[in-house]
Scaffold this motif. Structure first.
Motif, PDB file in Angstrom:
ATOM      1  N   TRP A 152     -48.226  42.802  68.179  1.00  0.00           N
ATOM      2  CA  TRP A 152     -47.787  41.366  68.028  1.00  0.00           C
ATOM      3  C   TRP A 152     -47.175  40.964  66.655  1.00  0.00           C
ATOM      4  CZ3 TRP A 152     -52.886  42.474  69.475  1.00  0.00           C
ATOM      5  CH2 TRP A 152     -53.842  42.402  68.370  1.00  0.00           C
TER       6      TRP A 152
ATOM      7  N   TYR B 165     -49.416  46.582  61.850  1.00  0.00           N
ATOM      8  CA  TYR B 165     -50.618  47.576  62.402  1.00  0.00           C
ATOM      9  C   TYR B 165     -50.819  47.244  63.916  1.00  0.00           C
ATOM     10  CZ  TYR B 165     -52.243  48.534  57.446  1.00  0.00           C
ATOM     11  OH  TYR B 165     -52.281  48.827  56.347  1.00  0.00           O
ATOM     12  N   PHE B 166     -50.392  46.227  64.308  1.00  0.00           N
ATOM     13  CA  PHE B 166     -50.502  45.484  65.731  1.00  0.00           C
ATOM     14  C   PHE B 166     -49.173  45.269  66.331  1.00  0.00           C
ATOM     15  CE2 PHE B 166     -54.373  44.288  63.402  1.00  0.00           C
ATOM     16  CZ  PHE B 166     -55.593  45.230  64.034  1.00  0.00           C
TER      17      PHE B 166
ATOM     18  N   HIS C 194     -58.031  49.084  63.104  1.00  0.00           N
ATOM     19  CA  HIS C 194     -57.421  48.865  64.341  1.00  0.00           C
ATOM     20  C   HIS C 194     -58.405  47.852  65.245  1.00  0.00           C
ATOM     21  CE1 HIS C 194     -54.014  51.388  63.952  1.00  0.00           C
ATOM     22  NE2 HIS C 194     -54.744  52.375  63.697  1.00  0.00           N
ATOM     23  N   MET C 195     -59.057  47.094  64.310  1.00  0.00           N
ATOM     24  CA  MET C 195     -60.093  46.219  65.036  1.00  0.00           C
ATOM     25  C   MET C 195     -59.358  44.957  65.270  1.00  0.00           C
ATOM     26  SD  MET C 195     -62.989  46.901  62.243  1.00  0.00           S
ATOM     27  CE  MET C 195     -63.643  48.596  62.047  1.00  0.00           C
ATOM     28  N   SER C 196     -58.605  44.734  66.607  1.00  0.00           N
ATOM     29  CA  SER C 196     -57.857  43.548  66.744  1.00  0.00           C
ATOM     30  C   SER C 196     -58.557  42.339  66.839  1.00  0.00           C
ATOM     31  CB  SER C 196     -56.729  43.713  68.076  1.00  0.00           C
ATOM     32  OG  SER C 196     -57.779  44.377  69.021  1.00  0.00           O
TER      33      SER C 196
ATOM     34  N   ALA D  33     -59.366  45.777  58.142  1.00  0.00           N
ATOM     35  CA  ALA D  33     -59.743  45.561  59.527  1.00  0.00           C
ATOM     36  C   ALA D  33     -58.460  46.017  60.401  1.00  0.00           C
ATOM     37  CB  ALA D  33     -60.032  44.166  59.978  1.00  0.00           C
TER      38      ALA D  33
END
Lengths: 540, 82
Positions: free
Chosen positions: B44, B41-42, A315-317, A311
């Motif tokens: 936050w 990846y993000f 990039h499926m936040s 996921a």
């Protein structure tokens, strides 16, 4: 030399012999069935398929690919564990139904066409029904019937879907049916929510088996997300998670089954403190709980992180955040709640024997695999459908997972110590089964209030008013008409002075047939008059 | 069976030891975070203690919503279906 026998056939033929055997021979026979079947399976080539032409369709009752193989392996392992577990139960009905159930499941896994798939799917239902009925209690009978109703409905929907698919595709081959529309995303998000939603139920549920079932929905949500993302990593993750899940969820169910077997209780309110008398069961339960929570060094960690990483790669936040939430939540209610309320917490005072040896051995094997897969993930990764280049044990990954879990544990501890954590209550919580459990009664009430009200109104209007008025009209109308026609001719001066009494008098006379003019005569005159007018009209 | 035997958690001190073990492991997990190179990846994920806070908040929310929102809605007597 027979090259290969399909597992479904070995299981079902073997099941038929079970009632004929006695004692140790019977036990040995049941234990050897999955072993023989497994030996055949590990020697089979990927891509093997049996094809039979039947009524113009190509039936493929048996087909092996890498995906079906991994499910084949785990079903063999779990059926062996299940047989060991039930050796102390000694009921032929359960043995036969259990073996047929396992055989049907393997039949479904290796089905190469939709027809075979449907047949095995329905056999799965029927054998599961016998497993439920084998308890021979009133509650199990009722539950069995509910199960049957739901599955008959599901089976019909499945059959309808298959028939529609066949008529569209002109083929019954079972392959990737596919989702290529906005529906993909809808189903996908639905599944993501599916993973997080039942957690709420699980927190307040009293029956431990239902807590486990809610976490099962949650875990299947993970697998569906994996399938939905559709990359090699995510499909690998879904298959690996299914493999790991079957082991640790069975382990948790077996530990709760052992508790129920010994204490006769399954509600959190009736349990507690069992670590004192069932320490091994407690230990195995904790291992299963650690695995479902995906603690490092357990099977859940090496499988679930593949789905979560897939996921993240995409990039499926929102999906990712939902999955992390679900990970924390499943630890909270299955990882902590199940062992804590059953084996620790408030001591309910049960002083029972440890689970029987067969149950302990079965749980021990499952617990061994939970840890083995976590410590040596290469074994699991080598049987996945696609090649794996995923490394579960990196420093940031282990750290973040431990932080997530331990701070969830902190939340549980603080909530419990402060008394905010919802006390287990002897109660049941409504769920979707409400629809069919209360639905019938609601249906009756709606019919009663709705249709019967229509009935009553219709009766009042039709019979009470319409018919009465119609009868009155038929009785009085001709006389009234007659009286009105005759009045100008027969009227006297006296009548003109008192019109009310006069019309009453004429009415009375008309009703009693006093006037010699027949009403039919009048209508006939009008009719002929109209004919005459028409005749005149044609002349002009 | 062994009704008179003292078991490990009958001793309050052992329960406290478990709690202290939990608290110290939490501090340890936060303490080593700066020394671990992350591969986020993000965005936050870069912030300190993201997983710890998220896990804690998620569970507290879960319990509060289940207790104060869901339970009043769906709780029924045990013999509701009988």
């Amino acid at each position: 030399m027979i090259e290969f026998i399909p597992p479904a056939f070995i299981y079902m033929a073997g099941a038929l012999l079970v009632p004929l055997l006695r004692g140790r021979v019977k036990s040995a026979w049941m234990l050897i069935l999955p072993v023989i079947s497994f030996l055949f399976l590990i020697n089979v080539q990927v891509g093997t398929a049996w094809e039979i032409n039947f009524l113009g369709f190509d039936l493929v009752p048996f087909k092996v690919d890498r995906l079906s193989l991994i499910f084949g392996y785990i079903f063999h392992l779990i059926s062996l564990i299940g047989i060991i577990y039930t050796l102390s139960i000694k009921s032929d009905l359960e043995y036969v139904a259990g073996l047929v159930y396992a055989g049907s499941a393997l039949g479904v896994v290796f089905a190469g066409d939709l027809f075979t798939f449907f047949v095995f799917w329905e056999m799965l239902t029927v054998s599961a029904l016998w497993l439920i009925w084998a308890r021979r209690t009133k509650a199990s009978q009722a539950a069995g019937f509910r199960y049957l109703m739901v599955h008959v409905f599901g089976g019909l929907v499945l059959l309808a879907g298959i028939i529609m698919y066949i008529s569209e595709q002109k083929s019954i081959s079972l392959g990737f049916i596919g989702l290529h529309s906005p529906a993909t995303y809808l189903i996908f998000f639905g599944m993501g929510i599916n993973a997080a939603w039942p957690l709420l139920h699980a927190v307040i549920e009293n029956d431990m088996r239902r807590v486990l079932s809610y976490s099962l929905i949650n875990q299947v949500g993970f697998m569906m997300v994996g399938i939905g993302i559709g990359t090699q990593l995510s499909i690998n993750g879904a298959a690996a998670h299914a493999f790991a899940h079957i082991l640790y969820k069975s382990l948790l169910f077996m530990s709760m089954g052992a508790v129920m077997f010994r204490t006769g209780k399954i509600n959190a309110t009736d349990l507690g403190g069992l670590y004192k008398s069932m320490p091994w069961t407690a230990l195995f339960c904790i291992i299963g709980a650690a695995s479902i929570s995906a603690f490092p060094l357990t099977s859940g960690f090496v499988s679930k992180s593949m789905v979560i990483d897939a996921a993240a790669h995409g990039h499926m936040s929102i999906v990712w955040l939902a999955l992390i939430f679900a990970s924390a939540g499943v630890f909270h209610h299955s990882g902590i709640k199940i062992p804590f309320f059953a084996f620790f917490g408030h001591d309910a005072g049960h002083r029972v024997k440890e689970a029987p040896p067969s149950m302990l051995i079965a749980m021990g094997i499952a617990a061994f695999f939970c840890i083995f897969l976590g410590v040596y993930p290469k074994f699991l990764y080598s049987i996945l459908p696609y090649p794996v280049d995923f490394v579960p044990y990196t420093a940031p990954h282990v750290l973040s997972q431990l932080q997530l879990l331990m701070f969830s544990a902190l939340a549980f501890t603080l909530l419990l110590l402060s008394g905010i954590y919802p006390a287990e209550i002897r109660a049941i919580n409504l769920d979707t089964d409400l629809i069919y459990r209360k639905g019938a009664r609601l249906f009756y009430r709606v019919m009663d209030k709705g249709l019967n009200a229509i009935n009553r109104t219709a009766e009042r209007i039709l019979i009470g008013e319409f018919l009465v008025n119609l009868a009155k009209f038929v009785r009085e109308a001709p006389a009234k008409l007659l009286a009105q026609i005759c009045q100008p001719f027969w009227e006297t001066e006296e009548d003109k002075a008192d019109p009310k009494a006069a019309s009453k008098k004429f009415m009375k006379r008309a009703q009693s047939g006093f006037y010699p003019i027949s009403i039919m005569g009048l209508f006939a005159a009008i009719y002929f008059g109209l004919l005459f007018l028409q005749y005149i009209a044609t002349l002009i | 069976m062994d009704t008179d035997k003292k078991h490990i958690f009958d001793n309050k001190k052992n329960v406290q030891r478990v709690l202290y073990g939990l608290f110290s492991s939490l501090i340890l997990l936060l303490a080593i975070e700066p020394f671990v190179t992350k591969h986020p990846y993000f965005p936050w994920e870069k912030s300190f203690g993201f997983y710890a806070i998220y896990g804690f908040v998620a569970c507290v929310l879960l319990v509060l919503v289940a207790k104060y929102v869901l339970r009043p809605l769906i709780k029924r007597e045990e013999d509701y279906y009988d």
